[in-house]
Design an enzyme around this catalytic site. Structure first.
Site, mmCIF file in Angstrom:
data_model
loop_
_atom_site.group_PDB
_atom_site.id
_atom_site.type_symbol
_atom_site.label_atom_id
_atom_site.label_comp_id
_atom_site.label_asym_id
_atom_site.label_seq_id
_atom_site.Cartn_x
_atom_site.Cartn_y
_atom_site.Cartn_z
ATOM 1 N N HIS A 21 0.784 -1.133 0.137
ATOM 2 C CA HIS A 21 0.091 0.167 -0.132
ATOM 3 C C HIS A 21 0.934 1.273 0.116
ATOM 4 O O HIS A 21 0.469 2.133 -0.803
ATOM 5 C CB HIS A 21 -0.866 -0.074 1.333
ATOM 6 N N GLU A 33 1.517 3.761 -3.335
ATOM 7 C CA GLU A 33 1.558 5.241 -3.277
ATOM 8 C C GLU A 33 2.423 5.978 -3.609
ATOM 9 O O GLU A 33 2.425 7.146 -4.491
ATOM 10 C CB GLU A 33 1.013 5.683 -1.898
ATOM 11 N N LYS A 38 3.188 5.589 -7.498
ATOM 12 C CA LYS A 38 2.443 6.415 -8.029
ATOM 13 C C LYS A 38 2.519 7.763 -8.323
ATOM 14 O O LYS A 38 2.249 8.320 -9.432
ATOM 15 C CB LYS A 38 1.033 5.943 -7.600
ATOM 16 N N ASN A 39 2.695 8.517 -7.288
ATOM 17 C CA ASN A 39 3.058 9.771 -7.214
ATOM 18 C C ASN A 39 4.059 10.230 -8.001
ATOM 19 O O ASN A 39 4.175 11.116 -8.725
ATOM 20 C CB ASN A 39 2.990 10.294 -5.718
#
Length: 400
Positions: free
Chosen positions: A268, A272, A275-276
């Site tokens: 998780h 994140e 992805k950013n």
């Protein structure tokens, strides 16, 4: 109209304004009263909730969960069920008491009431369940826990909807939208939710067929490099869908290095962060003739911490905006999701990309087992994210 009449008219106007303010205050109080716990549930249950909300919560550590779950024999499962039967109502009651007394009228928002009622229903289920005395009781108790676990699956997006509604109302009235008290509450609420879900999830997982190198949800030989590779593949596929292209991600570290951790939590957080970075690099180099530079993910093995660094050349974040990245409902996405568009039904989205919840919740996942997440940015160049994970697993849960 003579000058003498003006004070009288102004006086009358003042009385009218005060009368209107009083009426508005009464209406506001009546609206608040109609959504109080006592109006929806019987007095015995409400008294029981607030009595439990005064009790102290009991924290556990990753090491304790590992040691306890190593031999999930009937006696161990019985002890686990008895602990949860006593502990979970206390944790749920703490959250209900908070949800009942939020500032800015947030407690009266329909999505917040829905979440509160889920917590009340789960509290009632646990309190009405008889003492767990033998293996048969424990199996029935575990089945009830499965139901509780499913009930709360969409609490995060539904909470996001309630907070989003409040934020838009305050923005429309040109009032303060930073809401530090709300952010403090959300940090505590989501941290507690992580704890409740890992306690329930761990107990349920110990009933499932055992996976190699796993004790419930915890992988005793979790490889950060392998988890990172999975997270990178997932993040790049989303980037590919959105942009038609995705920058490369280079991973530095040995896949053979392992330590005990919860792979789903690590996935998780890394998903994140990657992805950013992918989005930042893609946005910066979309119109450029130069190839997009790769993102670098480094895994460092320390004696106390395992640290993962995600570095990009996506242009960075202005120093004035760095505080915002830990703010709920702040999103770096070009088209952030409007939380008010979330359905009330259980079919609401579980993935929170574009909600602005990714980074603050990732930091809570890190802190839950004694780690942390830090972001250091160079405006005009790029961003480094440092994910610190406590390697020893001895840190107690940070209970709000």
């Amino acid at each position: 109209m003579g000058p003498a009449a003006a004070p009288a008219i102004l006086s009358g106007f003042g009385l009218a304004v005060r009368g209107f303010a009083r009426a508005a205050a009464v209406a506001s109080r009546q609206a608040a009263v109609s959504v109080r716990l006592i109006d929806s549930f019987n007095k015995e249950l409400v008294d029981d909730i607030f009595a439990h909300a005064l009790k102290k919560q009991t924290g556990v550590s990753l090491k304790y969960m590992l040691d306890f779950g190593q031999n999930p024999i009937e006696r161990q499962m019985l002890l686990s069920a008895q602990f949860l039967h006593k502990e979970l109502p206390v944790r749920l009651a703490h959250r209900v008491a908070e949800l009942e007394n939020l500032p800015y009228g947030l407690s009266a928002k329909k999505p917040i009431l829905q979440v509160r009622d889920w917590y009340v229903e789960s509290f009632r289920d646990l309190r009405s369940f008889p003492p767990v005395k033998d293996n048969s009781d424990e199996l029935k108790f575990t089945e009830m826990l499965r139901h509780v676990y499913r009930r709360h699956a969409n609490a995060v997006p539904v909470m996001a909807k309630g907070v989003g509604e409040l934020r838009e109302e305050l923005r429309a009235r040109q009032q303060l939208t930073e809401l530090p008290e709300i952010h403090q509450f959300l940090d505590g609420f989501y941290l507690s939710r992580i704890g409740i879900r890992i306690l329930i999830g761990q107990h349920i997982a110990l009933h499932e067929p055992s996976k190699p190198n796993h004790i419930g949800l915890i992988c005793t030989r979790c490889s950060p490099v392998l988890v990172a590779q999975d997270a990178i593949n997932d993040a790049r596929s989303i980037c590919m869908r959105e942009y038609g292209d995705a920058p490369e991600v280079s991973v530095y570290g040995s896949p053979d290095f392992t330590f005990p951790y919860v792979p789903s939590h690590l996935h998780h957080m890394l998903f994140e962060l990657v992805k950013n970075s992918l989005r930042a690099v893609q946005d910066r180099f979309a119109e450029s003739d130069d190839p997009a530079p790769p993102i670098r993910l480094v895994v460092a093995e320390g004696g106390e911490d395992v640290t993962l660094k995600v570095s990009d050349e996506g242009g960075g974040i202005p120093r004035s905006g760095l505080a915002n990245i830990w703010t709920y409902l702040y999103s770096t996405a070009k088209s952030p999701v409007d939380p008010r568009a979330v359905d009330d039904a259980d079919s609401g989205p579980v993935v929170l990309a574009g909600y602005g919840y990714g980074l603050p919740i990732s930091r809570l996942y890190a802190r839950y087992f004694g780690g942390d997440l830090q972001i250091i940015s160079m405006e005009g160049y790029g961003t480094d994210a440092y994910l610190h994970l406590n390697r020893l697993g001895t840190s107690q849960e940070p209970l709000p």
